[in-house]
Write a protein that holds these residues in place. Sequence first.
Motif, PDB file in Angstrom:
ATOM      1  N   UNK A 217      45.345  42.558  26.281  1.00 17.26           N
ATOM      2  CA  UNK A 217      46.029  41.425  26.896  1.00 17.26           C
ATOM      3  C   UNK A 217      45.038  40.712  27.816  1.00 17.26           C
ATOM      4  N   UNK A 218      44.975  39.400  27.681  1.00 14.94           N
ATOM      5  CA  UNK A 218      44.119  38.602  28.564  1.00 14.94           C
ATOM      6  C   UNK A 218      44.753  38.465  29.945  1.00 14.94           C
TER       7      UNK A 218
ATOM      8  N   UNK B 128      52.407  35.795  26.612  1.00 16.03           N
ATOM      9  CA  UNK B 128      51.705  36.995  26.160  1.00 16.03           C
ATOM     10  C   UNK B 128      50.579  37.430  27.078  1.00 16.03           C
ATOM     11  N   UNK B 129      50.100  36.556  27.931  1.00 10.49           N
ATOM     12  CA  UNK B 129      48.986  36.891  28.821  1.00 10.49           C
ATOM     13  C   UNK B 129      49.491  37.169  30.229  1.00 10.49           C
TER      14      UNK B 129
ATOM     15  N   UNK C 101      49.702  44.537  34.700  1.00  7.98           N
ATOM     16  CA  UNK C 101      48.647  45.244  33.980  1.00  7.98           C
ATOM     17  C   UNK C 101      49.039  46.700  33.756  1.00  7.98           C
ATOM     18  N   UNK C 102      49.610  47.343  34.763  1.00  4.61           N
ATOM     19  CA  UNK C 102      50.028  48.737  34.628  1.00  4.61           C
ATOM     20  C   UNK C 102      51.077  48.884  33.531  1.00  4.61           C
TER      21      UNK C 102
ATOM     22  N   UNK D 116      44.989  47.464  26.128  1.00  4.56           N
ATOM     23  CA  UNK D 116      43.836  47.286  26.997  1.00  4.56           C
ATOM     24  C   UNK D 116      43.951  45.937  27.707  1.00  4.56           C
ATOM     25  N   UNK D 117      43.047  45.680  28.630  1.00  2.00           N
ATOM     26  CA  UNK D 117      43.041  44.451  29.420  1.00  2.00           C
ATOM     27  C   UNK D 117      41.707  43.733  29.212  1.00  2.00           C
ATOM     28  N   UNK D 118      41.732  42.410  29.204  1.00  2.83           N
ATOM     29  CA  UNK D 118      40.505  41.626  29.074  1.00  2.83           C
ATOM     30  C   UNK D 118      40.455  40.554  30.157  1.00  2.83           C
TER      31      UNK D 118
END
Length: 246
Positions: A101-102, A121-122, A140-141, A149-151
């Motif tokens: 996810x951005x 979605x972001x 994010x958690x 994952x995170x980007x």
Amino acid sequence: MRGIKIIFWAIWRVWFYVLMAIPILVMFPFLVLSILTESGYPYFFKMARIWAKFILLGMGFYYKIDKEQELESDKSYMFIANHTSMADIMLMLVTTRKPFVFVGKKELVKIPLFGFFYKRTCILVDRDSSRSRGEVFERAQKRINQGLSICIFPEGKVPDDESIVLDEFKNGAFRLAIEHQLTVVPIAFLDNKKRYSYTIFSGKPGLLRVKILSFIETNAKTKTDINEIRESSWSVIHKELIAFQK
């Protein structure tokens, strides 16, 4: 000759946005269905990768991805990369099949069609709001708990000065990585600035090279280690970019 080049660049830039819209319109019902529930995100991510490949190939870009280290299938990561081009989002999507996810700026929601799905979605952040920055950690958690994952592009913006190879990194990505014990995956986009920068009358089709660099672990790290992780991440990407320029 200069006039012909300017016309080419203008048409090519407009074509980029046309390419952004076509797959969204074609896949629109399926994209909407995939975002109705959070469990549908992996399906959305697969379609986002198709969207990204369509744009890159339609613009005359082809890509090569080199890896110093392989990802583990059952692990979440913090992906970071240098940010120099509107093609960075697309290239990041094709770099790995592992759903992420951005975390991005809220201003992008204004882009027609793209913004509709981007918003849903972001993880959006308003840099002027401390409350917004705090909510990023909570969202994010939630995504990490879902196995995602995170980007983040840690420069936070595209450098205004064309001479800057890599701008300084903000702390956010590394605070998140330490807080959630995510391994940092530094990624260098070697050609994006040359191929498709934010300078309108510039760029051309060709190769986009990606280098996935050795991972930086955050195990047993605490908030006091943010600077160390940030500087290590900046250093490995900067070193790769400098080596590429020689």
